[in-house]
Design an enzyme around this catalytic site. Structure first.
Site, PDB file in Angstrom:
ATOM      1  N   LYS A  87       0.864  -1.194   0.000  1.00 33.43           N
ATOM      2  CA  LYS A  87       0.000   0.000   0.000  1.00 33.43           C
ATOM      3  C   LYS A  87       0.899   1.242   0.000  1.00 33.43           C
ATOM      4  CE  LYS A  87      -4.385   1.104   2.246  1.00 33.43           C
ATOM      5  NZ  LYS A  87      -5.154   0.923   3.479  1.00 33.43           N
TER       6      LYS A  87
HETATM    7  O1  G3P Z   1      -7.732   1.871   5.190  1.00 34.69           O
HETATM    8  C1  G3P Z   1      -8.120   3.110   4.737  1.00 34.69           C
HETATM    9  C2  G3P Z   1      -9.524   3.536   5.091  1.00 34.69           C
HETATM   10  O2  G3P Z   1     -10.437   2.525   4.891  1.00 34.69           O
HETATM   11  C3  G3P Z   1      -9.669   4.347   6.353  1.00 34.69           C
HETATM   12  O3  G3P Z   1     -11.000   4.494   6.766  1.00 34.69           O
HETATM   13  O4  G3P Z   1     -12.709   5.160   8.418  1.00 34.69           O
HETATM   14  O5  G3P Z   1     -10.295   5.755   8.810  1.00 34.69           O
HETATM   15  O6  G3P Z   1     -11.613   6.925   7.073  1.00 34.69           O
HETATM   16  P1  G3P Z   1     -11.422   5.652   7.827  1.00 34.69           P
END
Ligand code: G3P
Length: 220
Positions: A87
């Site tokens: 990633k």
């Molecule tokens: O892994 C990246 C993403 O899914 C993060 O989600 O909820 O932290 O905005 P969030």
């Protein structure tokens, strides 16, 4: 559409995998920190544990922000297991790193994508997955789902192979909308995945079936 679970929590990964519908896992430095995982050795060990649980793609994020650092980290991560996906953040050196890993045949996930222009760059650099962050776009009163729609349209018109991985998914509605707008993958917390199960008519319908069955059995 593939289902990935967005967590570094081994119990949640096991629970999602046991459903038989899990295609992979995504993590990020915040999710690893939430599990108290820090230090190269512990991080590597944790990714190995995740890869041993799930045969599908497991995204492991680099911490470096310079090309050389990303390559070094990514190559070490790729050695953990065949299903590791590197990633890489959507920054200038990240584009160089995506191109490098494309040429090496190592799968990548371009993260922190918030615009169609960024998604075009990720596809041009040969990213395996592009991760638009739906919830975080909604958080700033913009339209996350419109971005999925736009990327899906652009990739179809241009014939890009990069898969659209809808990330920062917060609820079941996001999952359904992402599916409708052409996401190839959704990654979400286990709670959002399980929320798709819920419908009051399912609960009341099942209660009635069981009550009728019991009444008939009591009569017999
Ligand atoms: O892994 C990246 C993403 O899914 C993060 O989600 O909820 O932290 O905005 P969030």
């Amino acid at each position: 559409m593939k289902f990935f679970v967005d967590t570094a929590n081994l119990e949640q990964i096991k629970e999602a995998h046991a459903l038989g519908i899990l295609d992979g896992v995504t993590t990020n430095p915040s999710l690893m920190a939430k599990e108290g995982i820090s230090g190269t050795e512990a991080v590597m060990k944790h990714y190995k544990a995740i890869c041993d649980l799930v045969p599908g793609d497991v995204s492991a994020e680099v911490i470096s922000t310079d090309f050389e650092g990303m390559v070094k980290e990514g190559e070490a991560l790729a050695k953990i297991a065949d299903n590791i996906v590197i990633k890489i953040p959507m920054i200038k050196d990240g584009i160089k790193a995506l191109s490098y890993f494309r040429d090496k045949g190592i799968p990548t996930n371009c993260t922190l994508v918030f615009s169609a222009g960024q998604a075009i760059l990720a596809a041009k650099a040969g990213a395996t997955y592009v991760s638009p962050f739906i919830g975080r776009i909604d958080d700033i009163s913009w339209d996350g789902m419109q971005l999925i729609h736009d990327i899906a349209e652009i990739y179809a018109v241009q014939g890009f192979d990069t898969e659209i991985l809808a990330a920062s998914i917060r609820n079941g509605k996001h999952i359904v909308e992402a599916a409708k707008h052409g996401a190839d993958v959704v990654t979400c917390p286990l709670s959002a995945m399980l929320s798709l199960l819920k419908h009051p008519l399912t609960d009341s319908g099942l209660a009635k079936f069981l009550a009728d069955h019991k009444a008939a059995a009591d009569k017999a």
